[in-house]
Write a protein that holds these residues in place. Structure first.
Motif, PDB file in Angstrom:
ATOM      1  N   LEU A  92       0.829  -1.203   0.000  1.00  0.00           N
ATOM      2  CA  LEU A  92       0.000   0.000   0.000  1.00  0.00           C
ATOM      3  C   LEU A  92       0.864   1.253   0.000  1.00  0.00           C
ATOM      4  O   LEU A  92       1.861   1.335   0.710  1.00  0.00           O
ATOM      5  CB  LEU A  92      -0.882   0.000   1.256  1.00  0.00           C
ATOM      6  CG  LEU A  92      -1.785   1.208   1.501  1.00  0.00           C
ATOM      7  CD1 LEU A  92      -2.906   1.257   0.470  1.00  0.00           C
ATOM      8  CD2 LEU A  92      -2.366   1.148   2.906  1.00  0.00           C
ATOM      9  N   LYS A  93       0.458   2.226  -0.800  1.00  0.00           N
ATOM     10  CA  LYS A  93       1.047   3.557  -0.786  1.00  0.00           C
ATOM     11  C   LYS A  93      -0.078   4.550  -0.558  1.00  0.00           C
ATOM     12  O   LYS A  93      -1.220   4.299  -0.939  1.00  0.00           O
ATOM     13  CB  LYS A  93       1.742   3.883  -2.115  1.00  0.00           C
ATOM     14  CG  LYS A  93       3.000   3.069  -2.356  1.00  0.00           C
ATOM     15  CD  LYS A  93       3.746   3.564  -3.566  1.00  0.00           C
ATOM     16  CE  LYS A  93       5.037   2.786  -3.771  1.00  0.00           C
ATOM     17  NZ  LYS A  93       5.934   3.457  -4.725  1.00  0.00           N
ATOM     18  N   ILE A  94       0.258   5.684   0.069  1.00  0.00           N
ATOM     19  CA  ILE A  94      -0.730   6.740   0.294  1.00  0.00           C
ATOM     20  C   ILE A  94      -0.161   8.038  -0.256  1.00  0.00           C
ATOM     21  O   ILE A  94       0.967   8.428   0.088  1.00  0.00           O
ATOM     22  CB  ILE A  94      -1.073   6.878   1.788  1.00  0.00           C
ATOM     23  CG1 ILE A  94      -1.717   5.579   2.273  1.00  0.00           C
ATOM     24  CG2 ILE A  94      -2.016   8.063   2.013  1.00  0.00           C
ATOM     25  CD1 ILE A  94      -2.071   5.558   3.731  1.00  0.00           C
ATOM     26  N   GLY A  95      -0.951   8.694  -1.097  1.00  0.00           N
ATOM     27  CA  GLY A  95      -0.500   9.917  -1.752  1.00  0.00           C
ATOM     28  C   GLY A  95      -0.360  11.091  -0.813  1.00  0.00           C
ATOM     29  O   GLY A  95      -0.997  11.151   0.238  1.00  0.00           O
ATOM     30  N   ASP A  96       0.484  12.046  -1.257  1.00  0.00           N
ATOM     31  CA  ASP A  96       0.659  13.281  -0.491  1.00  0.00           C
ATOM     32  C   ASP A  96       0.261  14.507  -1.310  1.00  0.00           C
ATOM     33  O   ASP A  96       0.399  15.639  -0.869  1.00  0.00           O
ATOM     34  CB  ASP A  96       2.094  13.424  -0.005  1.00  0.00           C
ATOM     35  CG  ASP A  96       3.117  13.539  -1.125  1.00  0.00           C
ATOM     36  OD1 ASP A  96       2.726  13.606  -2.313  1.00  0.00           O
ATOM     37  OD2 ASP A  96       4.320  13.554  -0.821  1.00  0.00           O
ATOM     38  N   GLY A  97      -0.232  14.292  -2.521  1.00  0.00           N
ATOM     39  CA  GLY A  97      -0.689  15.382  -3.366  1.00  0.00           C
ATOM     40  C   GLY A  97       0.373  16.022  -4.235  1.00  0.00           C
ATOM     41  O   GLY A  97       0.069  16.893  -5.034  1.00  0.00           O
ATOM     42  N   SER A  98       1.635  15.576  -4.094  1.00  0.00           N
ATOM     43  CA  SER A  98       2.692  16.199  -4.894  1.00  0.00           C
ATOM     44  C   SER A  98       3.773  15.236  -5.384  1.00  0.00           C
ATOM     45  O   SER A  98       4.510  15.584  -6.300  1.00  0.00           O
ATOM     46  CB  SER A  98       3.359  17.333  -4.102  1.00  0.00           C
ATOM     47  OG  SER A  98       3.971  16.813  -2.939  1.00  0.00           O
TER      48      SER A  98
END
Length: 69
Positions: free
Chosen positions: A39-45
């Motif tokens: 799993l990866k979770i985005g940071d918006g950038s």
């Protein structure tokens, strides 16, 4: 107090497909690799390839949080 359950939707694909597209996930948006069960979770950038996996490296779930109780 009643407990209300809701479904959480997340992107699901193979590692190769995520890396080929290499999109920038929205802040807090999860992406699950079906073939590697990671799993990866985005940071918006940050592009997908550069995001750490949850539980590895310098991954910090609440990096922008000011007040966590």
């Amino acid at each position: 107090m009643a407990i209300e359950f809701r479904n959480i939707q997340m992107k699901q694909d193979t590692e190769n497909n995520f890396k080929t597209v290499n999109e920038i996930l929205k802040a807090g948006e999860p992406a699950f690799e079906l073939d590697r069960l990671r799993l990866k979770i985005g940071d918006g950038s940050t592009p997908y390839i550069d995001l750490p996996y949850v539980g590895e490296g310098d991954f910090i779930l609440f990096s922008n949080a000011e007040n966590i109780d």
